[in-house]
Scaffold this active site. Sequence first.
Site, short mmCIF file in Angstrom:
data_model
loop_
_atom_site.label_atom_id
_atom_site.label_comp_id
_atom_site.label_asym_id
_atom_site.label_seq_id
_atom_site.Cartn_x
_atom_site.Cartn_y
_atom_site.Cartn_z
N ASP A 21 18.17 94.84 11.36
CA ASP A 21 18.62 94.66 12.74
C ASP A 21 17.47 94.81 13.73
O ASP A 21 16.49 95.52 13.46
CB ASP A 21 19.72 95.72 13.04
CG ASP A 21 20.51 95.37 14.29
OD1 ASP A 21 20.43 94.22 14.76
OD2 ASP A 21 21.19 96.27 14.82
N ASN A 69 28.44 86.65 12.72
CA ASN A 69 27.27 85.95 13.28
C ASN A 69 27.53 84.48 13.59
O ASN A 69 26.80 83.85 14.36
CB ASN A 69 26.05 86.06 12.34
CG ASN A 69 25.41 87.43 12.33
OD1 ASN A 69 24.80 87.84 11.34
ND2 ASN A 69 25.54 88.17 13.43
C1 FPP Z 1 19.69 91.06 13.23
O1 FPP Z 1 18.93 91.01 14.38
C2 FPP Z 1 19.27 90.06 12.26
C3 FPP Z 1 20.02 89.00 11.87
C4 FPP Z 1 21.37 88.71 12.38
C5 FPP Z 1 19.55 88.01 10.90
C6 FPP Z 1 18.61 88.52 9.84
C7 FPP Z 1 17.81 87.38 9.42
C8 FPP Z 1 16.49 87.39 9.12
C9 FPP Z 1 15.69 88.61 9.07
C10 FPP Z 1 15.77 86.12 8.87
C11 FPP Z 1 16.34 85.20 7.82
C12 FPP Z 1 16.64 85.84 6.53
C13 FPP Z 1 16.30 85.40 5.30
C14 FPP Z 1 16.87 86.11 4.12
C15 FPP Z 1 15.37 84.29 5.07
P1 FPP Z 1 19.66 90.68 15.76
O2 FPP Z 1 19.48 89.24 16.03
O3 FPP Z 1 21.08 91.14 15.70
O4 FPP Z 1 18.82 91.56 16.74
P2 FPP Z 1 19.33 92.31 18.07
O5 FPP Z 1 20.37 93.31 17.60
O6 FPP Z 1 18.10 92.95 18.60
O7 FPP Z 1 19.90 91.26 18.96
#
Ligand code: FPP
Length: 246
Positions: A21, A69
């Site tokens: 996250d 998501n």
């Molecule tokens: C959370 O950060 C992260 C995600 C929803 C996606 C995770 C994906 C990756 C790390 C990249 C792709 C993965 C692979 C396996 C290739 P957020 O967007 O919720 O951050 P925030 O809480 O700060 O808004």
Amino acid sequence: MDTIENLKAGTLPTHLAIIMDGNGRWARQRGKMRIFGHENGVKAVRETVENCAKIGIEYLTLYAFSTENWKRPKREVDTLMNLLVSSLKKELKTLDKNNIKLNAIGNIQSLPKKAYTELHEVIEKTQKNSGMTLTLALSYGAREEIKHALQEISVKVKNNIISPENIDETIINNHLYTHNLPDVDLLIRTSGEHRISNFLLWQIAYAELYFMEVFWPDFRLEHLAEAIKNYQNRERRFGKTSEQLN
Ligand code: FPP
């Protein structure tokens, strides 16, 4: 002793799960679009997967995309799906080099065709690898998983394959997406949020939880080591007393 050797000397979690996250906030702090955070999150994924394999973790499960998501702006969802496809294409060699087997959990059929096909191809190509199992949770939600298991069990009850009084934890486990994985031992969440967010609710019943302030794109070996070291110093009692364990 270097960090990896040091960790290997202690008891390792067999199954490590991570809620990655903080990509969006990491990008915002730099005045960039959220997508920039996800791109840098991929680098942290690559490094963490390799480090876990080197340390000797048997099962690593990453929460890459939740059922919730899908509600994000289309552009962000498309970017995440494209990142998944390009990473799978690029990382097949690294997975093989590290003897890693790829697995996926979630409502995989709901992924765009390109992502679904690429995922299946890499899962198939790495099936014979005998080292760490890397599971990507994609379009995953624990409540959806439990609902799906209940529907499958109900059909078997209706067709007299299972009788209601015989439904036990093993039968429930066998109908979850994670039927081929052990329970989670250690769950890490980055970015300072103290929530589970519908991740592996059944499987974390006895997991040790570790919440860290670091945003996912900054997650490095030192953070992984900190969480595992902390785990190694905990007493897991599974409902028993300390005296019983000793
Ligand atoms: C959370 O950060 C992260 C995600 C929803 C996606 C995770 C994906 C990756 C790390 C990249 C792709 C993965 C692979 C396996 C290739 P957020 O967007 O919720 O951050 P925030 O809480 O700060 O808004």
